[in-house]
Structures are given as C-alpha cells and as structure tokens.
Design an enzyme around this catalytic site. Structure first.
Site, PDB file in Angstrom:
ATOM      1  N   SER A 191       0.865  -1.175   0.000  1.00 56.43           N
ATOM      2  CA  SER A 191       0.000   0.000   0.000  1.00 56.43           C
ATOM      3  C   SER A 191       0.904   1.228   0.000  1.00 56.43           C
ATOM      4  O   SER A 191       2.102   1.130   0.279  1.00 56.43           O
ATOM      5  CB  SER A 191      -0.876  -0.002   1.255  1.00 56.43           C
ATOM      6  OG  SER A 191      -1.522   1.247   1.436  1.00 56.43           O
ATOM      7  N   TYR A 251      -2.233  -1.683  10.629  1.00 56.72           N
ATOM      8  CA  TYR A 251      -2.148  -1.910   9.188  1.00 56.72           C
ATOM      9  C   TYR A 251      -0.843  -1.355   8.615  1.00 56.72           C
ATOM     10  O   TYR A 251      -0.163  -2.006   7.813  1.00 56.72           O
ATOM     11  CB  TYR A 251      -3.351  -1.259   8.518  1.00 56.72           C
ATOM     12  CG  TYR A 251      -3.482  -1.519   7.040  1.00 56.72           C
ATOM     13  CD1 TYR A 251      -3.971  -2.739   6.569  1.00 56.72           C
ATOM     14  CD2 TYR A 251      -3.164  -0.541   6.110  1.00 56.72           C
ATOM     15  CE1 TYR A 251      -4.122  -2.972   5.202  1.00 56.72           C
ATOM     16  CE2 TYR A 251      -3.319  -0.773   4.741  1.00 56.72           C
ATOM     17  CZ  TYR A 251      -3.791  -1.986   4.309  1.00 56.72           C
ATOM     18  OH  TYR A 251      -3.941  -2.207   2.961  1.00 56.72           O
TER      19      TYR A 251
END
Length: 359
Positions: free
Chosen positions: A195, A208
């Site tokens: 990401s 995360y």
C-alpha cells in the site's frame, strides 16, 4: 597586514557568493545529467518492452489470494479473460465474489478455499496447485489478501495488531515459502500487494501500517534473494482506493465500527478518560466523509498487476495514484517524503491527508 571589519565582511560576502555560484553550477549540471539518464532509461525500457512484446499467458498459471472481493476478485476475472489459468483463492467459498467466479464455469479458472493464516490450509492449496503445475511450475503468485484495520496506536488492541500482522505480512510470508519452489521452476513472478501506507506512515492506522511496512521489507529481501534464480518480484502500492475495493463501503464501515467498539471495550480506564467516547465517533464520521474522495474504479491497479505479470521488464514498485479528483495527495506526499524535512512533511501530511483512507 590586518584587515578592518568592513573589508573582511566584504571579502566574506564575495567568498560566500562565489561558493554559492559554484554549488548552483555543479548541482545544476548534476540534476540535468540525472534527468537525462532518467529519460534515456525510460525510453530504453519503452523500446525494449515494445520490441519484445508482452508475455503470452496461454499455458501459464497464476495463484491470486483474496478473491472474495476487491482487487483479487477483479484481477482473477481479468487474468482469466486475457488467457491465464487462474487459481482464485477465497476465504469463504459462499461469498458473492467466490460465487461470481464459479459461475464462469471455466477449466482455466479454479476457485480454491484458502486461509492464508493457517499452515494446513496453505499446504492443501499448494498441493492442489502442484498437482496441475508439476511439469511447468507456477508462473505467478499474487499476494493480495489483506485486512485494513483503522485505529490509534494506543487504542488498537494487541489482538488486532496480531491479527492484522498475521494476514497482511505473515500470510504473504507463508504463501511465498510454500510456493517458491514452483515459482523457481518456472522462473516466474511474485507480486506482493502492500500500500502507499507501506511507504507513508499515517496516524489512526497503526496496525495496518506496521504490517505494510513489513511487507515492503520482506519484498525487498525476496527480490534480492530470488533474482539470481530468474524469479521476478514486484510490489503493488495502491493509494486512495478504499472506496473502490470495499474497505470503506457500507459493509467495510460496519466492520471498522465493530473494531472501534472492541478497542473501547478493551481500553483501560485511563485511556478512556483521556480520549473520551466522542473520539472514535468522530473518527467514524471523518471516515465516512473521506470515503467520498477515493478512486471510483480499480482499473489502474488491475493494469499494474497485468504489467507485473506480463511485461518482459516489469517494475519493482508500482505506486498507483487513485482519487476522484485531479490530485491524489497521498501519492504526491509519498513521492515528496524522501526530500522534505520531517517537520515540514508532517505539516503537509496533516493538512492534505488527515484520514487513513487508502487500500
């Protein structure tokens, strides 16, 4: 001979001016040289790709994790459409995504149950793939499955940290360890999804982000170790695609709300008193508003996946901007981050990207 102070200051000013001119001249030429090198490399890669063409997908198999929804579901359908044999793995074979894949009823699209957090499940999947690819090896492994967990560093529970890490990082590690022999046999491709948060640390998304930074490090080591065996490694780094993947749709927001409720139940009295119940409620409202800024389609990410699997000279990193406006500030800030002082960068980040809304 002693110089008076005014004369000394004049000499000093001239010296600094000359030094500055030399530095500007030197670095100006360096930047021009680097710019020319960058352009020449881009043109060479474009020519080489065009001359060699894309890799023929017929007869090549790819394993894609996380095909219940989002990128995985879209990628499985796309790779099947262009000619790959696809092992589309799903956590829940009764999910809407799994059912839509099963309806295609194709010999080249196999829907397989897989829990990437479970060694036995990964082993069963590996044996299923090996039965069909024993002679050719496995061309591609796409580690896409992930779980996006929001929450402040202090409020996120240890269970949420461990679960997020096991899915986003150690699931990737587990899959690579299981499938690398088949990938080496075919001199194939590994594509790991991290990401923009694997490069850019964002508040209110601690678990995360930590896992995605780990995925970046793992992928770099994997690239260095596997290149000698002809295995290519690429990283897909989507930016603002939370709405398009379902992370911030109605079901996604319900899951985030449940996580916030768990955080509040597990928090100590001191933490509850410090943050107050309105803190998480405000974060939920902010996320609902921020979801509207996400990219409306996952097509740019699917194109990057295909390039990583079919290009003769794939990139190592695919940082993919995504927004419903002309500018994706998360992408811009990620590119600028290495060149800005930390204090200035933090102010820009807080102004332009106040919410953790990426894939």
């Amino acid at each position: 001979m002693e110089l008076d102070i005014p004369t000394f200051k004049k000499i000093e000013a001239v010296g600094w001016t000359v030094t500055l001119c030399i530095l500007v001249f030197f670095f100006g030429h360096v930047f021009v040289f680097l710019g020319i090198c960058f352009l020449v490399r881009k043109l060479y890669m474009w020519y080489k790709t065009r001359r060699l063409g894309l890799i023929d997908p017929l007869g090549k198999a790819v394993v894609v994790t996380g095909c219940d929804s989002g990128f995985g579901l879209g990628l499985a359908k796309h790779l099947h459409a262009v000619g790959f044999t696809v092992f589309a793995t799903c956590l829940n074979l009764d999910s809407e995504g799994a059912k839509s894949l099963q309806k295609l009823a194709s010999d080249r699209l196999k829907v397989v149950h897989l829990d990437i957090t479970n060694d036995d499940s990964v082993g069963r999947c590996q044996r299923r793939v090996k039965e069909e690819c024993e002679n050719t090896g496995l061309w591609g492994l796409v580690n896409n499955a992930g779980l996006n967990v929001m929450g402040d560093l202090e409020l996120t529970t240890m269970e949420q940290y461990l679960t997020t890490g096991n899915i986003n990082l150690y699931g990737m590690v587990r899959m690579c360890k299981a499938f690398l022999p088949l990938i080496r046999q075919a001199k194939g491709r590994i594509v790991n999804v991290t990401s923009a948060k694997g490069l850019l640390a964002i508040p209110s998304c601690a678990a995360y982000t930590v896992a995605k930074f780990g995925g970046e490090a793992f992928s770099e080591i994997l690239y260095q170790e596997m290149s000698q065996f002809g295995v290519t490694v690429s990283i897909i780094e989507p930016c603002n695609y939370g709405g398009a993947t379902g992370c911030l749709n109605e079901a996604g927001l319900k899951r985030i709300k449940a996580n916030f409720d768990e955080m509040w139940r597990e928090a100590s009295d001191d933490v509850k008193e410090f943050y107050g119940p309105a803190h998480l409620a405000q974060q939920m409202e902010d996320l609902k508003q921020a979801a509207a800024t996400a990219a409306p389609t996952i097509d740019p990410v699917i194109d990057a996946f295909e390039d990583a699997l079919r290009n003769q000279c794939p990139k190592f990193r695919y940082l993919i901007p995504g927004s419903n406006s002309y500018f994706d500030w998360s992408h811009i800030l990620t590119c600028l981050m290495p060149f800005l002082p930390q204090s200035l960068f933090n102010k820009l980040r807080a102004y332009f990207v106040p919410y953790a809304i990426y894939k």
